[in-house]
Design a protein around this motif. Structure first.
Motif, PDB file in Angstrom:
ATOM      1  N   ARG A 145     -15.984 -44.580 -49.945  1.00  0.00           N
ATOM      2  CA  ARG A 145     -14.681 -45.021 -50.529  1.00  0.00           C
ATOM      3  C   ARG A 145     -15.247 -45.454 -52.070  1.00  0.00           C
ATOM      4  N   ALA A 146     -16.404 -46.269 -51.936  1.00  0.00           N
ATOM      5  CA  ALA A 146     -16.665 -46.578 -53.351  1.00  0.00           C
ATOM      6  C   ALA A 146     -17.209 -45.503 -54.296  1.00  0.00           C
ATOM      7  N   PHE A 147     -17.669 -44.490 -53.649  1.00  0.00           N
ATOM      8  CA  PHE A 147     -18.367 -43.494 -54.468  1.00  0.00           C
ATOM      9  C   PHE A 147     -17.086 -42.629 -54.892  1.00  0.00           C
ATOM     10  N   TYR A 148     -16.059 -42.524 -54.213  1.00  0.00           N
ATOM     11  CA  TYR A 148     -14.822 -41.753 -54.550  1.00  0.00           C
ATOM     12  C   TYR A 148     -14.213 -42.679 -55.789  1.00  0.00           C
ATOM     13  N   GLU A 149     -13.986 -43.899 -55.455  1.00  0.00           N
ATOM     14  CA  GLU A 149     -13.550 -44.703 -56.452  1.00  0.00           C
ATOM     15  C   GLU A 149     -14.208 -44.823 -57.927  1.00  0.00           C
ATOM     16  N   ASN A 150     -15.455 -44.552 -57.976  1.00  0.00           N
ATOM     17  CA  ASN A 150     -16.046 -44.513 -59.295  1.00  0.00           C
ATOM     18  C   ASN A 150     -16.663 -43.494 -59.941  1.00  0.00           C
ATOM     19  N   LEU A 151     -16.040 -42.264 -59.394  1.00  0.00           N
ATOM     20  CA  LEU A 151     -16.634 -40.805 -59.943  1.00  0.00           C
ATOM     21  C   LEU A 151     -15.367 -39.938 -60.240  1.00  0.00           C
ATOM     22  N   PRO A 152     -15.658 -39.220 -61.011  1.00  0.00           N
ATOM     23  CA  PRO A 152     -14.417 -38.328 -61.332  1.00  0.00           C
ATOM     24  C   PRO A 152     -14.438 -37.137 -60.328  1.00  0.00           C
ATOM     25  N   LEU A 153     -13.724 -37.520 -59.260  1.00  0.00           N
ATOM     26  CA  LEU A 153     -13.438 -36.459 -58.136  1.00  0.00           C
ATOM     27  C   LEU A 153     -11.873 -36.325 -57.887  1.00  0.00           C
ATOM     28  N   SER A 157      -8.573 -35.205 -55.900  1.00  0.00           N
ATOM     29  CA  SER A 157      -8.118 -35.642 -54.363  1.00  0.00           C
ATOM     30  C   SER A 157      -8.728 -34.997 -53.250  1.00  0.00           C
ATOM     31  N   ALA A 158      -9.058 -33.596 -53.310  1.00  0.00           N
ATOM     32  CA  ALA A 158      -9.523 -32.803 -52.306  1.00  0.00           C
ATOM     33  C   ALA A 158     -11.022 -33.645 -51.778  1.00  0.00           C
ATOM     34  N   SER A 159     -11.632 -34.313 -52.562  1.00  0.00           N
ATOM     35  CA  SER A 159     -12.757 -35.064 -52.268  1.00  0.00           C
ATOM     36  C   SER A 159     -12.630 -36.519 -51.875  1.00  0.00           C
ATOM     37  N   ARG A 160     -11.359 -36.766 -51.733  1.00  0.00           N
ATOM     38  CA  ARG A 160     -11.469 -38.455 -51.322  1.00  0.00           C
ATOM     39  C   ARG A 160     -11.739 -38.522 -49.915  1.00  0.00           C
ATOM     40  N   SER A 161     -12.384 -39.785 -49.763  1.00  0.00           N
ATOM     41  CA  SER A 161     -12.993 -40.238 -48.307  1.00  0.00           C
ATOM     42  C   SER A 161     -11.807 -40.429 -47.511  1.00  0.00           C
ATOM     43  N   HIS A 162     -12.221 -40.080 -46.163  1.00  0.00           N
ATOM     44  CA  HIS A 162     -11.238 -40.417 -44.914  1.00  0.00           C
ATOM     45  C   HIS A 162     -12.186 -41.200 -43.997  1.00  0.00           C
ATOM     46  N   GLY A 163     -12.169 -42.585 -44.106  1.00  0.00           N
ATOM     47  CA  GLY A 163     -13.013 -43.377 -43.395  1.00  0.00           C
ATOM     48  C   GLY A 163     -14.450 -43.136 -43.562  1.00  0.00           C
ATOM     49  N   PRO A 164     -15.303 -42.504 -42.616  1.00  0.00           N
ATOM     50  CA  PRO A 164     -16.606 -42.389 -42.710  1.00  0.00           C
ATOM     51  C   PRO A 164     -16.874 -40.630 -43.140  1.00  0.00           C
ATOM     52  N   ASP A 165     -15.571 -40.041 -43.470  1.00  0.00           N
ATOM     53  CA  ASP A 165     -15.904 -38.586 -43.788  1.00  0.00           C
ATOM     54  C   ASP A 165     -15.628 -38.665 -45.254  1.00  0.00           C
ATOM     55  N   LEU A 166     -16.464 -37.558 -46.117  1.00  0.00           N
ATOM     56  CA  LEU A 166     -16.254 -37.459 -47.261  1.00  0.00           C
ATOM     57  C   LEU A 166     -16.384 -35.963 -47.716  1.00  0.00           C
ATOM     58  N   PRO A 167     -15.365 -35.199 -47.788  1.00  0.00           N
ATOM     59  CA  PRO A 167     -15.429 -33.645 -48.142  1.00  0.00           C
ATOM     60  C   PRO A 167     -15.746 -33.609 -49.365  1.00  0.00           C
ATOM     61  N   LEU A 168     -17.168 -33.217 -49.702  1.00  0.00           N
ATOM     62  CA  LEU A 168     -17.763 -32.947 -50.824  1.00  0.00           C
ATOM     63  C   LEU A 168     -18.253 -31.512 -51.130  1.00  0.00           C
ATOM     64  N   HIS A 169     -18.406 -30.525 -50.203  1.00  0.00           N
ATOM     65  CA  HIS A 169     -18.917 -29.305 -50.391  1.00  0.00           C
ATOM     66  C   HIS A 169     -17.548 -28.541 -51.067  1.00  0.00           C
ATOM     67  N   ARG A 170     -17.998 -27.806 -52.028  1.00  0.00           N
ATOM     68  CA  ARG A 170     -16.922 -27.129 -53.044  1.00  0.00           C
ATOM     69  C   ARG A 170     -17.428 -25.938 -53.766  1.00  0.00           C
ATOM     70  N   ARG A 171     -16.575 -25.311 -54.239  1.00  0.00           N
ATOM     71  CA  ARG A 171     -17.100 -24.086 -55.096  1.00  0.00           C
ATOM     72  C   ARG A 171     -16.224 -24.136 -56.607  1.00  0.00           C
ATOM     73  N   LEU A 172     -16.961 -23.910 -57.256  1.00  0.00           N
ATOM     74  CA  LEU A 172     -16.575 -23.796 -58.642  1.00  0.00           C
ATOM     75  C   LEU A 172     -16.848 -22.269 -59.403  1.00  0.00           C
ATOM     76  N   ARG A 173     -16.266 -21.919 -60.335  1.00  0.00           N
ATOM     77  CA  ARG A 173     -16.388 -20.460 -60.832  1.00  0.00           C
ATOM     78  C   ARG A 173     -16.352 -20.618 -62.347  1.00  0.00           C
ATOM     79  N   TRP A 174     -17.563 -20.200 -62.790  1.00  0.00           N
ATOM     80  CA  TRP A 174     -17.682 -20.033 -64.396  1.00  0.00           C
ATOM     81  C   TRP A 174     -17.545 -18.585 -64.924  1.00  0.00           C
ATOM     82  N   GLY A 175     -16.317 -18.166 -65.065  1.00  0.00           N
ATOM     83  CA  GLY A 175     -15.971 -16.903 -65.276  1.00  0.00           C
ATOM     84  C   GLY A 175     -16.666 -15.972 -64.130  1.00  0.00           C
ATOM     85  N   ARG A 176     -17.112 -14.763 -64.785  1.00  0.00           N
ATOM     86  CA  ARG A 176     -17.659 -13.854 -63.893  1.00  0.00           C
ATOM     87  C   ARG A 176     -19.094 -13.963 -63.785  1.00  0.00           C
ATOM     88  N   LEU A 177     -19.492 -14.902 -64.592  1.00  0.00           N
ATOM     89  CA  LEU A 177     -20.973 -15.224 -64.529  1.00  0.00           C
ATOM     90  C   LEU A 177     -21.717 -16.048 -63.571  1.00  0.00           C
TER      91      LEU A 177
END
Length: 528
Positions: free
Chosen positions: A282-290, A292-312
């Motif tokens: 919870r403190a990690f979520y509060e203090n970093l630019p994350l 809503s999809a990465s907010r904590s749910h009790g002891p669970d924190l959905p952090l794995h995610r995919r970002l794309r930088w164009g076709r590169l």
């Protein structure tokens, strides 16, 4: 065995955040019912501003109201009221051309943090942003949106960072990083450390040792909040956050050293560790630019995610702590036969499937895995025997083999692994056969050293011969610093940068080594 899900869900009642408070904190429900909260006693923007997780049409903007950031109760000197926070996004630094604006409600439940998810921006553009609350104006931040996923991108410039034990040294590396024209910072774990800060581990020369309660190990929500506030008072950390969007993940010290799912090396009962995880996440979520999809749910924190930088580039952000199996035979360093169990996983089944499905769909030139611990096979016995670190992917060779199989199956020609954790600069070629240095190179791994952890370091140390005895290791250095990369459709240029000292401020920066990895030809070609 993992703790049953219903038991884990019971933590939501004890450590969760109300839906109303969470939604208000994202700005998606700002309305007439928001409370202005009245005037604030002092400047609430002492922890700076940040942006993160850039998309083609927007970013998430972060701040946290804290007029007294080191107040012992962890609330930053804020009243328990809710406060309206206004934000503006502009195309110019003078805010003459406003591109977006809105209002977010900062609530006490979320430590008066703000995670404004801004949309409607133009792809691949630079923007400036600021906040206003209680009559106070924040510093101006600079951010960038991701390119259109269909576009050809000529260059992607990013840096990696990890392991910033604030009490071990100044964050001078960030000052130099902020002088670069970057598109993104990838933070690979250990944003804070949970240990008590005492005379025994204090290395910041010329700065006073912080008083109690900082001298105790952190385990409560208030203590974790305070630890983030302490680290974020560093001006160089604030500067780099305000300069470029960050993409963050955790390692172990955001919770406790060497934890694995609901177990740690101290034998803490799973129920107690899950409680600690819940407040730490919870403190990690509060203090970093994350988002809503990465907010904590009790002891669970959905952090794995995919970002794309164009076709590169496709960037898969992984979590190698939350879902991993425990150490073989309970040992961090060992060659137990249990290590070879084909069922063992460092990612967890769901994250594995998600990763392989993303690789299957990828059409990018480069596929980047941003993660925590060394993936390459590293024999730690320099003699005829074998010894492995089970804290790294060597403790999960079957999971590594499944990943390699997915890369072959989907013809992933340019895999790049970005790693932190070990406080050293290390460049590694992944081999089809770890025991045969002449076997095919199948991936490139770039391990960045720490920002401050372990003090000044040295050009080499006692671990150097161990790593370099593995012939697929092409660089080893024990100084502090960061990794700076430029990726183009033709090549990846990686600069390992170091500072000669961190125990006092003002160190210059040096390019220790420069490698080029050519598209279609995994491996490391050293230029400097």
């Amino acid at each position: 065995m993992r703790t049953p899900l219903p038991y884990r869900r019971s933590f939501l009642a004890m450590t969760g955040v109300s839906t109303a408070a969470f939604v208000l904190g994202t700005g998606r429900a700002a309305s007439a019912e928001d409370l202005e909260g009245g005037p604030l006693p002092a400047d609430p923007f002492t922890l700076g501003v940040a942006s993160g997780d850039p998309l083609p049409d927007g970013v998430v903007l972060w701040t946290r109201l804290a007029p007294e950031p080191l107040a012992a109760d962890g609330h930053g000197g804020m009243p328990r009221s809710s406060y309206a926070v206004h934000y503006e996004v502009a195309e110019d630094e003078r805010f003459a051309r406003i591109a977006a604006k809105g209002r977010v409600t900062a609530t006490a439940e979320l430590g008066h943090s703000v995670h404004a998810e801004v949309h409607g921006l133009r792809a691949g553009r630079e923007y400036f942003y600021r906040f206003k609350a209680g009559g106070h104006l924040s510093p101006v931040g600079r951010t960038k949106t991701a390119p259109d996923p269909r576009s050809r991108v000529e260059a992607f410039r990013f840096a990696t960072a990890s392991c910033q034990a604030w009490y071990h040294g100044f964050f001078t590396a960030y000052r130099h990083m902020a002088d670069e024209d970057l598109d993104m910072v990838l933070f690979l774990g250990d944003y804070i450390y949970e240990y008590g800060i005492t005379a025994a581990n204090w290395r910041r020369q010329g700065q006073a040792l912080p008083p109690a309660p900082h001298n105790a190990d952190v385990s409560t929500l208030e203590q974790y909040r305070l630890r983030y506030s302490l680290f974020r008072t560093d001006p160089d950390l604030q500067r780099i956050h305000a300069h470029v969007p960050w993409v963050v993940t955790t390692d172990d010290h955001e919770v406790v050293n060497n934890y694995a799912d609901d177990r740690d090396e101290y034998g803490t009962p799973p129920s107690d560790l899950l409680r600690r995880r819940a407040v730490a996440y919870r403190a990690f979520y509060e203090n970093l630019p994350l988002r809503s999809a990465s907010r904590s749910h009790g002891p669970d924190l959905p952090l794995h995610r995919r970002l794309r930088w164009g076709r590169l580039a496709d960037i898969d952000v992984l979590d190698t702590r939350q879902y991993r199996d425990f150490y073989p035979a309970g040992a961090v360093i060992d060659d137990s036969p249990e290590r070879l169990d084909p069922k063992r996983t460092i990612l967890g089944g769901r994250q594995e499937r998600w990763l392989y499905d993303g690789l299957r769909r990828s059409q990018a030139t480069w596929n980047v895995l941003a993660q925590q611990v060394v993936m390459a096979g590293i024999d730690r016995d320099t003699g005829p025997g074998e010894l492995y670190s089970n804290d790294q992917w060597d403790g999960f060779p079957a999971n590594r083999d499944r990943l390699y199989a997915a890369m072959r199956r989907y013809d992933i020609a340019n895999p790049v692994v970005l790693t932190g954790d070990v406080h050293h600069h290390i460049a590694i070629e992944h081999k089809a056969d770890w025991k045969d240095p002449d076997s095919a190179t199948i991936a490139t791994e770039l391990v960045g050293t720490s920002i401050g952890s372990d003090g000044d370091g040295a050009e080499n140390d006692a671990y150097g011969p161990l790593w370099l005895a593995n012939r697929h290791v092409k660089l080893y250095n024990a100084r502090r610093g960061y990794l700076s990369c430029t990726m183009t459709p033709e090549r990846l240029t990686s600069e390992f940068k170091t500072v000669p000292y961190v125990t006092r401020p003002g160190a210059p920066v040096n390019v220790l080594a420069r490698f080029v990895t050519e598209a279609g030809r995994p491996g490391l070609n050293r230029e400097v």
